[in-house]
Design an enzyme around this catalytic site. Structure first.
Site, PDB file in Angstrom:
ATOM      1  CG  ASP A 288      -0.854   5.518   4.862  1.00  0.00           C
ATOM      2  OD1 ASP A 288      -1.238   4.459   4.331  1.00  0.00           O
ATOM      3  OD2 ASP A 288       0.153   5.583   5.599  1.00  0.00           O
ATOM      4  CD  GLU A 289      -2.000   2.049   8.006  1.00  0.00           C
ATOM      5  OE1 GLU A 289      -3.040   1.346   7.960  1.00  0.00           O
ATOM      6  OE2 GLU A 289      -0.856   1.555   8.068  1.00  0.00           O
TER       7      GLU A 289
ATOM      8  NE  ARG B   6       1.124  -7.609  11.024  1.00  0.00           N
ATOM      9  CZ  ARG B   6       0.893  -6.811   9.987  1.00  0.00           C
ATOM     10  NH1 ARG B   6       1.742  -5.858   9.693  1.00  0.00           N
ATOM     11  NH2 ARG B   6      -0.167  -6.978   9.227  1.00  0.00           N
TER      12      ARG B   6
ATOM     13  CD  GLN C  24      -3.633  -4.784   7.538  1.00  0.00           C
ATOM     14  OE1 GLN C  24      -2.595  -4.625   8.184  1.00  0.00           O
ATOM     15  NE2 GLN C  24      -3.663  -4.650   6.218  1.00  0.00           N
TER      16      GLN C  24
ATOM     17  CE  LYS D 180      -0.612   0.825   4.934  1.00  0.00           C
ATOM     18  NZ  LYS D 180       0.190   2.062   4.906  1.00  0.00           N
ATOM     19  CB  THR D 181       3.930   2.255   1.878  1.00  0.00           C
ATOM     20  OG1 THR D 181       3.328   1.905   3.126  1.00  0.00           O
ATOM     21  CG2 THR D 181       4.727   3.535   2.056  1.00  0.00           C
TER      22      THR D 181
END
Length: 677
Positions: A219-220, A617, A250, A36-37
């Protein structure tokens, strides 16, 4: 154009589609590890280089200073010298609060504040609330100061859509806002409220913001609250193009006001919205991805999505049923060394995740005894937590009345009127008369005047001494140490002291920590944890002294030798945004994950999202353990594995049936005794 094509070649098909889409508003659903980044940063570069959008017309918002800094650095690194310095400096990549604060400062006259206005942090806000309660003589009944602050914060972040709990809290809120204004101060929530008010109520301000920001990137996005969503929606009313990148799976910060339903609100409020789902995972193995999807697919209120991994592996997820937390700690230790140095894995490539901080305690203890380097990520070490230090300081002082460091910590905890000035006076008397502090305390039992202490000061000191003096003998009975400590905690009203200072969730967490400490002491005093002997209270104190002082010594050791390789210990919430080659999730039991406080389906779904985040993770190997029993306040509690484990298909699981007996060797104990000396 060649430069532009070069960076596009680094993107997969879905990522490229998201970067190039410029026909309207866009929602990019980006599951864990899907890049995503990269999409967000390349989208900004695309707008600047290909679409020739001026940097000052672009606004990118995220949630942490670290994330904003990293995004900005990545964008400028890709751009290199493609735009000049003056234009680069006008590019706005910021956190929500930092950006709105900056704009408010530029327009402060519009909201009736002076230019030198300041911001109150959480502690300062709570002190103001305390002042109001005392001035107005308000009875809170079931609430403490932190809870009142939390209620006011949620009230603001809902933009006043929820109701305040009572007339008293409404009174506190009104007085609180009056004081803030008179002090020329805002709290962090006010920054959002005042900004939104300006957008809604000041046409010139709204037009100025609308003209400036033509492209808004979030973002997020799943972490936004109701007020942040309404601000975003308002800023887009005059045609700004919105790009939101996030993942409803998330969304794990509901307790902070984050609203995963904002993902669904976008579809209702932005009719031209296009949704692109990134479907390739670059982080985790196919086994881990398939297992985590099996868990999150149980949630009903989510955007359906599938994802494939580019990393094929036959490493199944290992499940371990432990007898108790000490056994589980040994399992973790064995797994660390089973993986260490294989395929280049170092300590820092390994993470141990847990739902609650108190669960780290048995693992910390064993790591200390075994010399395993570790770091508590985003949290204090168990022995560095306020309530643990307080209780151990009482214990250390009672066993050794000349331990003045411990005495000075507890002499006014809970508060009993022995403030800094009186403590300074005691220290002065001690030095001038060559007396220990305990000797001075004992003098107050017989005299109303002790040296130059005032009568009311002597009374305060004697009240403290009177409370604890009977424990000097009681504490020496090793086999009764659990009961004595419990009695002491009740006698000094320590639980009420904590309850008055913390909101319910924090208070319960601190109670869990105290419970964990007392249970550990009970186990040690009965020689049930490790195979060395604890025959006296002094043996136990030496063990606890070592454990509680180890971390600071170890940090010094790291500093001297520049050691930066350690196992990561962290909560599932703290792990969001991180990745590790090896992940061990411990304590996956009912009433822990999902939390005992999760009652309705919405709360259960957030707990499931939290477990999904924890699983994803892991890059290469994932281990999950649960306990059959725990000791809680001297009682043995039977535990059940979390239902979340049952969602993982059997074909993806391998059960660890090895013996992970929690024993410390003679060599370990010898090392411990040498360190204590």
């Amino acid at each position: 154009m060649n430069y532009y094509l070069n960076f596009l070649n680094e993107l997969n098909e879905k990522q490229r589609e998201a970067v190039l889409y410029n026909e309207g508003n866009l929602l990019v659903l980006a599951p864990a590890g899907s890049g995503k980044t990269k999409v967000l940063t390349y989208k900004i570069v695309y707008l600047l280089i290909e679409k020739k959008i001026s940097p000052q017309n672009i606004l990118a918002l995220t949630f942490t200073n670290k994330a904003a800094k990293e995004m900005r650095e990545r964008v400028l690194d890709i751009l290199n010298l493609k735009i000049d310095i003056s234009k680069r400096s006008s590019l706005t990549i910021s956190t929500f609060h930092s950006f709105f604060y900056k704009i408010l400062k530029e327009n402060i006259d519009l909201i009736g504040f002076k230019k030198n206005f300041s911001i109150y942090d959480e502690n300062e806000s709570q002190e103001l609330i305390k002042k109001i309660i005392e001035e107005e003589n308000i009875e809170l009944f079931d609430y403490n100061i932190r809870e009142v602050y939390s209620i006011i914060s949620k009230y603001k972040n809902s933009y006043f859509k929820i109701e305040l709990k009572s007339k008293n809290i409404k009174l506190i809120y009104d007085k609180y806002q009056q004081y803030l204004k008179s002090y020329n101060v805002m709290d962090f929530d006010d920054i959002l409220v005042y900004f939104f008010n300006l957008l809604n109520n000041n046409k010139d301000f709204f037009e100025k913001i609308s003209r400036r920001f033509k492209y808004i990137l979030i973002d997020e996005y799943q972490d936004t609250n109701i007020l942040q969503y309404n601000i975003i929606k308002k800023m887009c009313e005059n045609g700004a193009i919105l790009t939101c990148v996030g993942d409803d799976d998330q969304s794990i910060y509901g307790f902070r006001g984050a609203n995963y339903q904002n993902v669904f609100f976008l579809e209702n409020d932005f009719k031209d919205l296009k949704t692109i789902i990134l479907d390739t995972n670059y982080r985790s193995s196919n086994i881990i991805i398939d297992a985590s999807l099996s868990v999150i697919n149980k949630n009903r209120n989510r955007k359906a999505k599938s994802i494939k991994s580019i990393k094929y592996s036959e490493e199944k997820i290992v499940i371990y049923e432990s007898e108790n937390p000490q056994n589980e700690a040994k399992f973790v230790y064995d797994i660390v060394y089973e993986n260490l140095y294989k395929n280049g894995i170092k300590y820092k490539d390994i993470a141990v995740l847990y739902r609650n901080n108190y669960q780290s305690k048995p693992i910390e203890d064993l790591f200390k005894f075994k010399g395993v380097p570790y770091k508590i990520y985003g949290s204090k070490s168990f022995y560095d937590r306020e309530e643990i230090k307080d209780i151990l300081s009482y214990l250390f002082f009672l066993v050794n009345p000349f331990d003045e460091i411990s005495l000075l910590r507890i002499i006014n905890v809970p508060k009993r009127g022995i403030g800094i000035k009186l403590v300074e006076k005691l220290n002065k008397i001690s030095k001038e008369n060559n007396l220990s502090l305990i000797q001075i305390l004992r003098l107050t039992e017989e005299n109303k005047r002790v040296f130059d202490l005032e009568e009311n000061e002597v009374i305060k000191i004697y009240d403290f001494y009177k409370t604890i003096k009977n424990y000097f003998e009681k504490i020496l009975n090793l086999k009764n140490i659990y009961n004595v400590l419990k009695e002491l905690i009740e006698d000094i009203n320590y639980i009420d002291y904590l309850k008055s200072r913390y909101e319910e969730k924090v208070f319960k967490y601190k109670l869990y920590n105290i419970e964990t400490l007392l249970s550990s002491i009970f186990i040690s005093s009965n020689n049930n944890d490790y195979d060395y002997e604890i025959k006296t209270i002094y043996d136990l104190i030496n063990k606890l002294k070592f454990l509680s002082s180890y971390e600071s010594n170890y940090n010094d050791l790291n500093k001297d030798n520049e050691i930066d390789d350690y196992v990561n210990l962290l909560t599932m919430h703290s792990a969001k945004g991180l990745e590790f080659k090896v992940v061990i999730i411990v304590g996956v039991e009912e009433e822990i994950i999902p939390s005992i406080n999760s009652i309705n389906e919405s709360e259960i779904e957030e707990e499931r999202r939290l477990f999904y985040v924890a699983m994803t993770r892991a890059k290469e190997k994932l281990y999950i353990s649960y306990n059959k029993k725990r000791i809680r306040y001297k009682e043995e509690i039977i535990c059940e594995p979390s239902e979340f484990i049952s969602y993982i298909p059997e074909k993806l699981i391998k059960y660890d049936l090895s013996d992970h007996s929690p024993k410390v060797s003679a060599e370990d104990f010898s090392k411990l005794k040498n360190i204590i000396k």
